[in-house]
Design a protein around this motif. Structure first.
Motif, PDB file in Angstrom:
ATOM      1  N   LEU A  19       0.809  -1.214   0.000  1.00 43.72           N
ATOM      2  CA  LEU A  19       0.000   0.000   0.000  1.00 43.72           C
ATOM      3  C   LEU A  19       0.848   1.273   0.000  1.00 43.72           C
ATOM      4  O   LEU A  19       0.525   2.226  -0.727  1.00 43.72           O
ATOM      5  N   PRO A  20       1.953   1.352   0.788  1.00 42.55           N
ATOM      6  CA  PRO A  20       2.806   2.537   0.668  1.00 42.55           C
ATOM      7  C   PRO A  20       3.368   2.738  -0.734  1.00 42.55           C
ATOM      8  O   PRO A  20       3.462   3.873  -1.215  1.00 42.55           O
ATOM      9  N   VAL A  21       3.718   1.650  -1.415  1.00 39.05           N
ATOM     10  CA  VAL A  21       4.229   1.773  -2.784  1.00 39.05           C
ATOM     11  C   VAL A  21       3.154   2.306  -3.715  1.00 39.05           C
ATOM     12  O   VAL A  21       3.401   3.203  -4.539  1.00 39.05           O
ATOM     13  N   VAL A  22       1.943   1.773  -3.597  1.00 42.15           N
ATOM     14  CA  VAL A  22       0.843   2.209  -4.460  1.00 42.15           C
ATOM     15  C   VAL A  22       0.502   3.677  -4.204  1.00 42.15           C
ATOM     16  O   VAL A  22       0.338   4.470  -5.147  1.00 42.15           O
ATOM     17  N   VAL A  23       0.400   4.057  -2.939  1.00 45.56           N
ATOM     18  CA  VAL A  23       0.074   5.445  -2.597  1.00 45.56           C
ATOM     19  C   VAL A  23       1.186   6.382  -3.057  1.00 45.56           C
ATOM     20  O   VAL A  23       0.924   7.465  -3.613  1.00 45.56           O
ATOM     21  N   ALA A  24       2.441   5.996  -2.843  1.00 48.25           N
ATOM     22  CA  ALA A  24       3.567   6.823  -3.293  1.00 48.25           C
ATOM     23  C   ALA A  24       3.584   6.943  -4.807  1.00 48.25           C
ATOM     24  O   ALA A  24       3.940   7.991  -5.360  1.00 48.25           O
ATOM     25  N   LEU A  25       3.190   5.891  -5.498  1.00 47.02           N
ATOM     26  CA  LEU A  25       3.140   5.924  -6.960  1.00 47.02           C
ATOM     27  C   LEU A  25       2.098   6.919  -7.452  1.00 47.02           C
ATOM     28  O   LEU A  25       2.362   7.733  -8.347  1.00 47.02           O
ATOM     29  N   TYR A  76      -7.447   8.208  -5.792  1.00 47.78           N
ATOM     30  CA  TYR A  76      -7.031   6.887  -6.260  1.00 47.78           C
ATOM     31  C   TYR A  76      -6.375   6.073  -5.142  1.00 47.78           C
ATOM     32  O   TYR A  76      -6.493   4.850  -5.100  1.00 47.78           O
ATOM     33  N   SER A  77      -5.702   6.752  -4.232  1.00 48.29           N
ATOM     34  CA  SER A  77      -5.113   6.065  -3.071  1.00 48.29           C
ATOM     35  C   SER A  77      -6.211   5.478  -2.192  1.00 48.29           C
ATOM     36  O   SER A  77      -6.109   4.337  -1.723  1.00 48.29           O
ATOM     37  N   ALA A  78      -7.276   6.266  -1.968  1.00 46.01           N
ATOM     38  CA  ALA A  78      -8.412   5.765  -1.194  1.00 46.01           C
ATOM     39  C   ALA A  78      -9.070   4.589  -1.911  1.00 46.01           C
ATOM     40  O   ALA A  78      -9.466   3.599  -1.284  1.00 46.01           O
ATOM     41  N   LEU A  79      -9.173   4.688  -3.226  1.00 46.58           N
ATOM     42  CA  LEU A  79      -9.761   3.598  -4.006  1.00 46.58           C
ATOM     43  C   LEU A  79      -8.946   2.324  -3.853  1.00 46.58           C
ATOM     44  O   LEU A  79      -9.513   1.215  -3.763  1.00 46.58           O
ATOM     45  N   ALA A  80      -7.625   2.454  -3.796  1.00 44.90           N
ATOM     46  CA  ALA A  80      -6.767   1.276  -3.631  1.00 44.90           C
ATOM     47  C   ALA A  80      -7.038   0.580  -2.298  1.00 44.90           C
ATOM     48  O   ALA A  80      -7.123  -0.655  -2.244  1.00 44.90           O
ATOM     49  N   VAL A  81      -7.168   1.362  -1.229  1.00 38.82           N
ATOM     50  CA  VAL A  81      -7.445   0.775   0.086  1.00 38.82           C
ATOM     51  C   VAL A  81      -8.817   0.100   0.097  1.00 38.82           C
ATOM     52  O   VAL A  81      -8.972  -1.026   0.594  1.00 38.82           O
ATOM     53  N   VAL A  82      -9.819   0.772  -0.460  1.00 37.22           N
ATOM     54  CA  VAL A  82     -11.171   0.205  -0.491  1.00 37.22           C
ATOM     55  C   VAL A  82     -11.213  -1.052  -1.352  1.00 37.22           C
ATOM     56  O   VAL A  82     -11.846  -2.054  -0.988  1.00 37.22           O
TER      57      VAL A  82
END
Length: 295
Positions: A100-106, A145-151
């Protein structure tokens, strides 16, 4: 060089605006969201988030049900196959330290730096898109998009886990159970806190994206901070200093999976993450406002 710099600063010039031009409508959130959605990195990142729960389901099917070898209170992995919600909690536990940190940082670190790397940033500003408006649009979309990734991670985990392991009382890692009627509310709380704990990584990546023209540098810097912080957090000799590390409270969402929710650690972790995020976002706007855009 003089011409380039002059062109780069036209967004803050004092000339009269064209008829019908409204700065507040430049680069709307809808336009930016569609631009980011069409990018390959967005689709790949969201695809990884969706694929991880399915891969772990296959891993459990092949490897069998985990056991508690020490005979103590069950760990999260040992109850992962007890129900769909248990599986979702384990997937979050397994991914919040790195994936998740990688995705959010991306999402947050690539958004501005990539435009500079493609030499399209100055053309956006010459459109003209005000600098603050450009950053605001990109930040909101990246956080969305970061929130979408977590959901997506929790939603797919919950759906896939329930399909395989069923829905019922949740076996808690510290012992005891939680009624199935409370699962959705607790999972919503878990998702909200997990997202909040990642705001520091998001804000750091976003700030670095305004500093460098290399997306990899912005993403790598934010992920590197997350890793270093996690390592330092494991050094107990640091004592109370660990309370100020960005990742100190990243697993505090586990307190939402107790018989009664314990709020203290989550409140502390969320307040620290938000404080770091506010400072870093302010730095991003300050840096970008004073920067000569030459690419």
């Amino acid at each position: 060089m003089t011409t380039t710099t002059t062109t780069a600063r036209t967004d803050s010039g004092s000339g009269e605006a064209a008829a019908g031009y409204r700065p507040g409508r430049a680069l709307s959130l809808r336009v930016e969201a569609l631009r980011q959605l069409r990018r390959r990195r967005t689709l790949v990142a969201l695809g990884l988030v969706v694929a991880l729960p399915l891969v772990l389901l296959v891993a459990f099917a092949v490897g069998g049900t985990p056991t508690d070898d020490d005979g103590g209170s069950p760990a999260l992995v040992t109850v992962a196959t007890a129900s769909g919600p248990n599986f979702a909690a384990f997937v979050l536990f397994a991914s919040i330290g790195f994936l998740l940190p990688v995705v959010v940082a991306l999402f947050c670190g690539d958004t501005v730096a990539s435009e500079a790397g493609w030499s399209s940033l100055r053309y956006l500003l010459a459109a003209p898109v005000p600098r603050a408006r450009l950053l605001w649009s990109k930040l909101v979309v990246a956080l969305g998009y970061s929130a979408l990734a977590v959901v997506l991670l929790l939603g797919v985990s919950l759906a896939a886990g329930t399909a395989v392991h069923g829905w019922g009382e949740v076996t808690l890692p510290g012992g005891g159970t939680m009624p199935a009627t409370e699962v959705l509310g607790r999972m919503a709380l878990v998702a909200a806190y997990a997202y909040g704990s990642l705001l520091t990584v998001a804000a750091l990546a976003f700030w670095l994206s305004t500093v460098t023209d290399a997306p990899l540098g912005a993403v790598g810097g934010a992920v590197g901070l997350s890793i270093v912080s996690a390592i330092l957090d494991a050094v107990t000799a640091l004592g109370a200093a660990r309370d100020f590390l960005p990742t100190h409270g990243q697993y505090a969402w586990l307190d939402a999976l107790r018989p009664r929710v314990e709020w203290a650690a989550m409140a502390q972790g969320l307040s620290l993450s938000c404080a770091y995020a506010v400072v870093l976002v302010a730095l991003a706007f300050r840096t970008f406002d004073r920067k000569d855009i030459v690419s």
